[in-house]
Enzyme design. Structure first.
Site, mmCIF file in Angstrom:
data_model
loop_
_atom_site.group_PDB
_atom_site.id
_atom_site.type_symbol
_atom_site.label_atom_id
_atom_site.label_comp_id
_atom_site.label_asym_id
_atom_site.label_seq_id
_atom_site.Cartn_x
_atom_site.Cartn_y
_atom_site.Cartn_z
ATOM 1 N N VAL A 199 1.294 7.738 12.778
ATOM 2 C CA VAL A 199 0.756 6.555 12.093
ATOM 3 C C VAL A 199 1.558 5.313 12.491
ATOM 4 C CG1 VAL A 199 0.373 5.499 9.827
ATOM 5 C CG2 VAL A 199 -0.173 7.903 10.167
ATOM 6 N N GLY A 200 2.874 5.452 12.551
ATOM 7 C CA GLY A 200 3.728 4.312 12.892
ATOM 8 C C GLY A 200 3.391 3.728 14.260
ATOM 9 N N GLN A 210 2.456 19.487 2.755
ATOM 10 C CA GLN A 210 3.849 19.680 3.188
ATOM 11 C C GLN A 210 4.213 21.164 3.176
ATOM 12 O OE1 GLN A 210 4.710 16.520 4.709
ATOM 13 N NE2 GLN A 210 6.487 17.824 4.497
ATOM 14 N N GLY A 237 7.150 6.161 7.622
ATOM 15 C CA GLY A 237 6.292 7.347 7.550
ATOM 16 C C GLY A 237 6.331 8.115 8.853
ATOM 17 N N SER A 238 5.205 8.711 9.191
ATOM 18 C CA SER A 238 5.173 9.599 10.355
ATOM 19 C C SER A 238 5.093 8.812 11.667
ATOM 20 C CB SER A 238 3.971 10.533 10.248
ATOM 21 O OG SER A 238 2.788 9.775 10.333
ATOM 22 N N ASN A 239 5.449 9.464 12.746
ATOM 23 C CA ASN A 239 5.424 8.803 14.053
ATOM 24 C C ASN A 239 4.020 8.458 14.508
ATOM 25 O OD1 ASN A 239 8.133 9.983 13.940
ATOM 26 N ND2 ASN A 239 8.250 9.008 15.935
ATOM 27 N N GLU A 270 10.072 17.351 13.692
ATOM 28 C CA GLU A 270 10.494 17.113 12.305
ATOM 29 C C GLU A 270 9.715 18.045 11.375
ATOM 30 O OE1 GLU A 270 9.505 13.271 10.445
ATOM 31 O OE2 GLU A 270 11.549 13.277 9.668
ATOM 32 N N GLU A 304 9.828 2.572 10.599
ATOM 33 C CA GLU A 304 10.862 3.590 10.407
ATOM 34 C C GLU A 304 10.145 4.926 10.352
ATOM 35 O OE1 GLU A 304 13.929 3.371 10.762
ATOM 36 O OE2 GLU A 304 14.007 1.181 10.786
ATOM 37 N N CYS A 342 14.007 11.414 5.867
ATOM 38 C CA CYS A 342 14.041 11.229 7.320
ATOM 39 C C CYS A 342 15.466 11.358 7.833
ATOM 40 C CB CYS A 342 13.412 9.911 7.717
ATOM 41 S SG CYS A 342 14.193 8.510 6.962
ATOM 42 N N LYS A 373 0.888 -1.167 0.000
ATOM 43 C CA LYS A 373 0.000 0.000 0.000
ATOM 44 C C LYS A 373 0.927 1.217 0.000
ATOM 45 C CE LYS A 373 -2.283 3.524 1.897
ATOM 46 N NZ LYS A 373 -1.970 4.607 0.971
HETATM 47 N N1 LIG Z 1 10.446 8.831 7.967
HETATM 48 C C1 LIG Z 1 10.095 9.167 6.753
HETATM 49 O O1 LIG Z 1 10.760 8.812 5.807
HETATM 50 C C2 LIG Z 1 8.875 9.933 6.529
HETATM 51 C C3 LIG Z 1 8.386 10.791 7.479
HETATM 52 N N2 LIG Z 1 7.269 11.479 7.236
HETATM 53 C C4 LIG Z 1 6.808 12.443 8.246
HETATM 54 O O2 LIG Z 1 5.425 12.346 8.359
HETATM 55 C C5 LIG Z 1 4.801 13.588 8.059
HETATM 56 C C6 LIG Z 1 3.472 13.341 7.407
HETATM 57 O O3 LIG Z 1 3.627 12.676 6.146
HETATM 58 P P1 LIG Z 1 2.544 11.667 5.632
HETATM 59 O O4 LIG Z 1 2.705 11.342 4.219
HETATM 60 O O5 LIG Z 1 1.223 12.201 6.015
HETATM 61 O O6 LIG Z 1 2.950 10.356 6.465
HETATM 62 P P2 LIG Z 1 2.002 9.218 6.932
HETATM 63 O O7 LIG Z 1 2.640 8.509 8.060
HETATM 64 O O8 LIG Z 1 0.626 9.718 7.092
HETATM 65 O O9 LIG Z 1 1.968 8.261 5.641
HETATM 66 C C7 LIG Z 1 2.860 7.192 5.423
HETATM 67 C C8 LIG Z 1 2.090 5.991 4.873
HETATM 68 O O10 LIG Z 1 1.133 5.531 5.834
HETATM 69 C C9 LIG Z 1 -0.181 5.510 5.264
HETATM 70 N N3 LIG Z 1 -1.161 5.763 6.300
HETATM 71 C C10 LIG Z 1 -1.764 6.929 6.624
HETATM 72 N N4 LIG Z 1 -2.630 6.746 7.652
HETATM 73 C C11 LIG Z 1 -2.562 5.441 7.990
HETATM 74 C C12 LIG Z 1 -3.198 4.636 8.963
HETATM 75 N N5 LIG Z 1 -4.083 5.135 9.821
HETATM 76 N N6 LIG Z 1 -2.878 3.329 9.035
HETATM 77 C C13 LIG Z 1 -1.973 2.792 8.191
HETATM 78 N N7 LIG Z 1 -1.347 3.498 7.229
HETATM 79 C C14 LIG Z 1 -1.629 4.804 7.120
HETATM 80 C C15 LIG Z 1 -0.104 6.583 4.186
HETATM 81 O O11 LIG Z 1 -1.147 6.459 3.252
HETATM 82 P P3 LIG Z 1 -1.742 7.779 2.524
HETATM 83 O O12 LIG Z 1 -0.636 8.368 1.775
HETATM 84 O O13 LIG Z 1 -2.803 7.239 1.671
HETATM 85 O O14 LIG Z 1 -2.235 8.661 3.614
HETATM 86 C C16 LIG Z 1 1.277 6.310 3.622
HETATM 87 O O15 LIG Z 1 1.242 5.187 2.793
HETATM 88 C C17 LIG Z 1 5.833 14.319 7.232
HETATM 89 O O16 LIG Z 1 5.675 15.685 7.305
HETATM 90 C C18 LIG Z 1 7.111 13.846 7.853
HETATM 91 O O17 LIG Z 1 7.405 14.622 8.991
HETATM 92 C C19 LIG Z 1 6.592 11.304 6.064
HETATM 93 C C20 LIG Z 1 7.031 10.487 5.088
HETATM 94 C C21 LIG Z 1 8.245 9.745 5.234
HETATM 95 O O1 LIG Z 2 18.561 9.052 3.149
HETATM 96 C C1 LIG Z 2 18.087 8.142 2.502
HETATM 97 O O2 LIG Z 2 18.583 7.811 1.450
HETATM 98 C C2 LIG Z 2 16.874 7.388 2.955
HETATM 99 C C3 LIG Z 2 16.025 8.211 3.819
HETATM 100 C C4 LIG Z 2 14.772 7.555 4.196
HETATM 101 O O3 LIG Z 2 14.721 6.391 4.432
HETATM 102 C C5 LIG Z 2 13.558 8.328 4.296
HETATM 103 O O4 LIG Z 2 13.594 9.534 4.194
HETATM 104 O O5 LIG Z 2 12.508 7.707 4.460
#
Ligand SMILES: NC(=O)C1=CN([C@@H]2O[C@H](COP(=O)(O)OP(=O)(O)OC[C@H]3O[C@@H](n4cnc5c(N)ncnc54)[C@H](OP(=O)(O)O)[C@@H]3O)[C@@H](O)[C@H]2O)C=CC1
Ligand SMILES: O=C(O)CCC(=O)C(=O)O
Length: 483
Positions: free
Chosen positions: A232-233, A331, A228-230, A385, A250, A284, A175
């Protein structure tokens, strides 16, 4: 013309019964739709998991080398489609074309790395107390793996999760982030062309709260890997723990770069800009806190400003663009919110902080490279972040103080120090609370053959990539044989 993509379930491309799609827009040209994907239902997710469960039983019986051959094939197909995938990525989430090409190449290299894993050892012989018995451990697959990925690396992250899952004998349901789904669909097309057995790979798009959450909750999904985000994680971790599944998270970072008095200043400046502002600060592993020793502070600041002013902001498709737009309107608004917070809380805005005035950039989510001075650790921009092109300068007297400050956040993903002093290097390696510690190198720069992951709130302490991936994507059987 924009392309519409279906789900890929059980070896077939299928439209959702919802008859609704999610459109993806170009952040450099707000009104340009670059493609659309299905807004799927839980029924379609269930169908994908059911197909994966059945397919995995046969997939795991193949020789590892045979599974590896499928991954080699995808790598070759992706190589043929590199240009198209990279351009789609740039148009969908804004990173510059050279970066998008670099990421696609990285995806190809990851596929080849894990393809080779199919022929490597999957266990150890352990001496039994009975000398006439044979005892050994054997790595076995977990079953169905749910993969939930973000938009910032729409090729590399799905691949660095799917490739190890597949080579170790699992089936996958991906997904992707809605804002990176068109690019991800192009990657899945490459998997399709490699003719994997039906059901081994599934691709279901839709909203995070329906499809993402549904994947985490599904009783037949044995493991879930998420970036993704904290917020949701953490929720995914709770769901997986409650149902007894394996999970790997992560999440964010608030990565420091320490600049010591004794460093090569020009190299530190280059690393701060590259590590902090490449990909518009949307990694990240990006540097966001720049902790500089007093003796070098003014020199460093002056050189940093001079170089930052030379950064060209623009459409990632233009050859002279160094930094593209923010990936989406949300964003863009988040970054602007943090810039306002920085000003309100008393940091000094040294550079940027607003949308560029250039008429050519009016139609995109652009923000100038932004540098704050006089940042205190208690400020929001030093703690949360931002995921945008914003650097926070902080002054310290000693390297010990710098490391203390560097650790004073909830995250612990990546950290870097610029110094020529071996004692500073060793103290930093020992005392820095981060999963990646980098000396005289920028905070970003993940290598696919090495473990990747964070400490503290940045991850679930599991590690991805390299050999470390085996730990998550397999479980262990201990075998005892007596004739
Ligand atoms: N560590 C990293 O690499 C990342 C960190 N972030 C941080 O998170 C912030 C928000 O970004 P965002 O894209 O909204 O990140 P999210 O954590 O919302 O999204 C990451 C993934 O999780 C999915 N998702 C969203 N809600 C749920 C849920 N309830 N249960 C399971 N999966 C879900 C999203 O789907 P969908 O896109 O359909 O919502 C997407 O596929 C950024 O500003 C940044 O600070 C974001 C991206 C990467
Ligand atoms: O720095 C990278 O190449 C990977 C970073 C990463 O995993 C992320 O932003 O989600």
């Amino acid at each position: 013309m924009s392309q519409q993509f279906n789900n890929f379930i059980n070896g077939k491309w299928k439209a959702s019964s919802s008859k609704e799609v999610i459109e993806s827009y170009n952040p450099a040209k707000k009104s340009e739709v670059i493609g659309s994907v299905q807004k799927s239902t839980r029924e379609e997710l269930n169908e994908a998991v059911e197909g994966a469960k059945a397919a995995q039983k046969k997939w795991k019986k193949l020789a590892g080398a045979e599974r590896g051959n499928y991954l080699f094939k995808v790598a070759n197909i992706m190589e043929e489609n590199l240009e198209d995938i990279a351009k789609t990525m740039t148009k969908e989430m804004g990173k510059s074309l050279p970066e998008a090409k670099g990421e696609t190449n990285r995806g190809i290299a990851i596929l080849r790395y894990y393809a080779g894993e199919g022929m490597r050892s999957d266990g150890d012989v352990i001496p039994a107390t009975d000398p006439s018995a044979l005892m050994y451990s054997k790595r076995v697959p977990i079953g169905v793996v749910g993969v939930i990925t973000p938009w910032n690396f729409p090729v590399a992250i799905p691949i660095w999760k799917m490739a190890p899952a597949l080579i170790y004998g699992n089936a996958v349901v991906l997904k992707p982030a809605s804002e990176g789904s068109v690019t991800a669909a192009k990657v899945i097309e490459c998997f399709d062309k490699a003719n994997f057995p039906d059901g081994v790979i599934n691709f279901v798009t839709g909203s995070g709260s329906v499809i993402g959450q549904g994947l985490a909750e599904h009783p037949d999904v044995n493991a879930i890997t998420f970036t993704g985000s904290n917020a949701v994680g953490k929720n995914i971790g709770v769901i997986a723990a409650q149902k007894g599944g394996k999970y790997q998270l992560e999440m964010g970072g608030k990565n420091p770069i320490i600049v010591a008095d004794d460093c090569d200043v020009d190299a530190a400046v280059a690393a701060t800009l590259s590590g902090g502002l490449k990909s518009t600060g949307q990694k990240c592993t990006c540097s966001s806190r720049v902790i500089v020793q007093a003796g070098i502070y003014e020199t460093f600041k002056e050189k940093l400003l001079e170089k930052a002013k030379q950064i060209t902001v623009g459409d990632g498709m233009d050859a002279d663009t160094w930094m593209g737009p923010c990936a989406s309107e949300s964003q863009f608004n988040t970054v602007k919110h943090y810039i306002e917070k920085g000003k309100e809380e008393g940091a000094t805005l040294l550079l940027g902080g607003k949308e560029p005035t250039d008429e050519k950039l009016k139609d995109g989510y652009y923000i100038e490279p932004t540098i704050f001075d006089d940042v205190k650790t208690s400020m929001t921009i030093a703690q949360e972040e931002i995921f945008g092109p914003v650097l926070a300068l902080m002054k310290v007297d000693t390297v010990e103080e710098a490391i203390h400050l560097a650790n004073d956040v909830e995250f612990g993903l990546s950290a870097s120090i610029y110094t020529s002093n071996i004692e500073h290097m060793l103290t930093f390696i020992d005392d820095m609370e981060a999963g990646l510690v980098r000396i005289n190198a920028e905070t970003a720069g993940v290598e696919l053959q090495a473990p990747f992951g964070g400490m503290k709130a940045s991850s679930s302490y599991s590690r991805e990539q390299g050999q470390a991936a085996k730990e998550f994507f397999t479980t262990m059987k201990t075998v005892f044989i007596k004739g």
